[in-house]
Design an enzyme around this catalytic site. Structure first.
Site, short mmCIF file in Angstrom:
data_model
loop_
_atom_site.label_atom_id
_atom_site.label_comp_id
_atom_site.label_asym_id
_atom_site.label_seq_id
_atom_site.Cartn_x
_atom_site.Cartn_y
_atom_site.Cartn_z
N ASP B 89 -40.60 -3.01 -73.70
CA ASP B 89 -39.83 -2.72 -72.49
C ASP B 89 -40.70 -3.08 -71.30
OD1 ASP B 89 -41.66 -0.71 -72.32
OD2 ASP B 89 -40.25 0.94 -72.49
N SER B 90 -40.17 -2.90 -70.10
CA SER B 90 -40.86 -3.43 -68.93
C SER B 90 -41.80 -2.41 -68.30
CB SER B 90 -39.83 -3.81 -67.88
OG SER B 90 -39.17 -2.64 -67.42
N TYR B 93 -38.79 2.15 -66.99
CA TYR B 93 -38.19 3.43 -67.35
C TYR B 93 -39.22 4.56 -67.31
CZ TYR B 93 -35.51 6.92 -69.90
OH TYR B 93 -34.86 8.08 -70.25
N ASP B 143 -36.96 -3.41 -64.27
CA ASP B 143 -35.77 -2.95 -63.56
C ASP B 143 -35.94 -1.53 -63.06
OD1 ASP B 143 -35.86 -1.72 -66.06
OD2 ASP B 143 -33.68 -1.55 -66.19
N ASP B 262 -32.20 0.40 -79.56
CA ASP B 262 -33.44 1.14 -79.80
C ASP B 262 -33.15 2.56 -79.37
OD1 ASP B 262 -33.71 0.75 -76.76
OD2 ASP B 262 -35.36 2.11 -77.24
N CYS B 302 -33.59 6.75 -100.30
CA CYS B 302 -34.95 6.57 -99.78
C CYS B 302 -35.93 7.37 -100.62
CB CYS B 302 -35.05 6.95 -98.30
SG CYS B 302 -35.27 8.71 -97.96
N HIS B 331 -37.13 9.48 -93.64
CA HIS B 331 -35.72 9.54 -94.04
C HIS B 331 -34.79 9.10 -92.91
CE1 HIS B 331 -31.80 10.81 -95.40
NE2 HIS B 331 -31.67 11.39 -94.22
#
Lengths: 403, 403
Positions: B89-90, B93, B143, B262, B302, B331
């Site tokens: 990411d940039s 955030y 951003d 994500d 799993c 899990h």
């Protein structure tokens, strides 16, 4: 369930302990799975590490999850998804070190749980009942771990309690697959230790532990105690040194005839950032390793050393990522288990004494050149970071030209 | 580096994103590796889970370990031992959500580190420089993530900043293997969202993200925003919905044409004891599961569900063992990654709509009979434990007969 002594090399012994959950080659190290889990590990990790046997703590498991739940699951093996051997301690050690408001009574100890203050009683009968329920392969007698230092009178009195409780334990019924080990006490007093060892030897138990060590006494006292006790124990039974120790202590104890060990050190110090390596202990969390992109231990072939650098593991530790503690734990357990494997190989090939000398020489040599190089690289890095900060600050504080 | 749209089933899309670190089939979920580690996991776990791409947080990595150390290691892939694709990411955030004493300036943000209070400046240029150093495969524009709720004026002003910064990002040089994704903002205002999408589409970037969602708005607002934005984005470019979401939200977003996701949910809630299962969320830490010896999810294959019971995982969680959090995380990630795999299979076989209906019906049905059975079993267990305590107490308080 039996123990076979294959051979000796000096006093060092090579053996096999047969259990209904599989064979345990000795000398062996048993990782500690306090509440039914070796901290930060799962049973798949322990299989990958090829741990042959693990330890569970009766006191902790009795409090949480409690016997009813383990009973419903079948036994401890089933509850924790581990079908190799398990040794359970008796609960005695934790009752004396963790529980609150203890009252020592003739037939056990009344105490309050360190979790919720519940009043609980555990004595030899209860400890056997609990360990029977847990279904462990090796069951320990309920003893009083004599604190250090203790006066002769205290040690003698404490030993009497242990002997009385040990007799009581031996009378209790266990599962046919379970082996009861006695525990030698007697603090640092030769006659008490010898008396205790002989008393237990006469009981003809499947195995013998040496307790009350690694409780604060100097290392030389510990080794001296082994020198007193081990000759008194029957050759054909396994000898288990409880709660010991550092890698050099394991080597020295094997040299004196010990077959089994358990210790929280490799897992505990891992969580605090200390790694065991072929050239001694290293505090991986130390800032000097922040740009060391080599493995934790140059001579280690564990998956952590193959895949991750000191710099990355240090980064995980210093950002409080659980995975940092886990990778450290994995490496340390691998180091301990591989050390025992190398010890067994050396005894098998009649070169234990040579191994012992080599091990100590290497272990004491420290980080040497690697550390020196890092000290230099760190200084250079500090300078680079400072220069960069200054450059950025200068760039930002210069007045902007308007177009 | 390219994206291929193989086919559509309704609006749901099946594609492949080619990167120099390997192909990513879409729709895809990207686990979040905040400081260069998916919390409680290592890169071997992520390979075992077959995660095709993970996310790293620029802000966190910039503060710790810092670029100099990652530079020395080579790049982020090498530093963390992960040679599959990485999206970074940039930093925007986290600057807005974590950093202290922020000052919004024309060309970026001045703030103090949440770790040590150091004064730092990040703007579009700096973010591109940092992401270039990290060497991630997908680089996000810097951003401003518009907070929710925002007035129209606030949203419009914030969008203008994002557009200005986006233009600046596009001018910066990246490595040839890196793809720059734009980020659609505009809060919950249709015209702003459409303006933002069109503005970015005109920039002809390798991919587009929808940001400023999953920040507190009702789910219907989120889905409505997707309905506005997605038709404005070019069909032949990947669409990434940032920070979303729950399993049903993933399914609904795919149905509207999203390709990439994500979210910290599967890993974060895992550490607090919540599992995602085919029949909805389950709080595994709840006392009612303490003697449920079935797997976390009956329909999951799993290694956690194959090896461990709810009762054991609950025990680990309630005794604060790290391994409990790790097994839960494993899990949950498996559930998310397998869900995306099933979505891809359904689209490939032109039955996405059927899959979508089935998924929701099952997910909403809850624990049903399993929960009812446990409520009964727990009552019985409580009674047994109480009876046993009473019996022990009675036994201990009866006066002893002296022999």
């Amino acid at each position: 369930m039996s123990f076979t002594l294959h051979k000796k090399d000096g006093e060092a012994r090579l053996g096999t302990l047969k259990t209904s959950h599989g064979d345990v080659p000795t000398p062996i190290f048993m990782p500690v799975g306090t509440v039914g889990s070796v901290k930060t590990m799962d049973s798949e990790d322990m299989m990958e590490l090829d741990a042959k046997i693990i330890l569970g703590n009766t006191y902790h498991l009795y409090l949480r999850p409690g016997l009813r739940i383990i009973d419903e699951a079948g036994d401890l093996h089933k509850f924790i998804n581990w079908d190799r051997p398990i040794l359970t301690d008796s609960g005695g050690y934790q009752v004396f070190s963790l529980a609150k408001l203890r009252k020592l009574k003739y037939d056990g100890v009344e105490f309050r749980s360190h979790i919720d203050g519940e009043k609980i009683f555990i004595g030899p009968k209860e400890s056997m009942e609990i360990q029977k329920s847990l279904g462990s392969d090796i069951v320990m007698i309920f003893d009083e771990c004599t604190p250090y230092p203790a006066t002769y009178e205290q040690a003698k009195e404490s030993l009497e309690i242990t002997q009385r409780w040990g007799d009581e334990c031996a009378k209790q019924e266990l599962h046919p697959h379970q082996m009861l080990f006695g525990i030698v006490q007697g603090s640092t007093y030769e006659d008490l230790r010898i008396e205790s060892a002989r008393y237990l030897a006469d009981m003809d138990l499947p195995g013998y532990a040496i307790g009350g060590l690694s409780v604060g006494e100097p290392e030389e006292e510990m080794l001296k105690t082994l020198d007193w006790v081990l000759p008194e124990l029957p050759e054909d039974k396994p000898r288990y040194l409880m709660g010991v120790g550092t890698p050099p202590q394991l080597v020295e104890s094997v040299a004196r005839g010990v077959d089994m060990f358990d210790c929280v050190l490799p897992t505990r110090v891992a969580r605090h950032g200390t790694a065991y390596t072929s050239s001694g202990q290293v505090q991986i969390k130390a800032s000097k390793w922040r740009n060391d992109f080599g493995p934790i231990d140059d001579e280690c072939d564990c998956k952590v050393c193959k895949g991750y650098s000191r710099a990355y593991v240090r980064h995980l530790l210093s950002t409080n990522e659980f995975s940092g503690m886990r990778l450290m734990t994995y490496h340390n357990l691998h180091f301990y288990l591989r050390l025992m494997e190398r010890i067994r190989e050396a005894i098998a090939e009649d070169r234990f004494e040579e191994f012992r000398q080599d091990f100590h020489a290497k272990y004491q040599r420290g980080q040497g050149e690697r550390e020196e190089r890092q000290v230099k690289r760190n200084k250079a890095l500090d300078k680079e970071i400072l220069d960069e900060k200054r450059a950025r600050k200068k760039m930002r504080t210069q007045p902007k030209k308007k177009d």
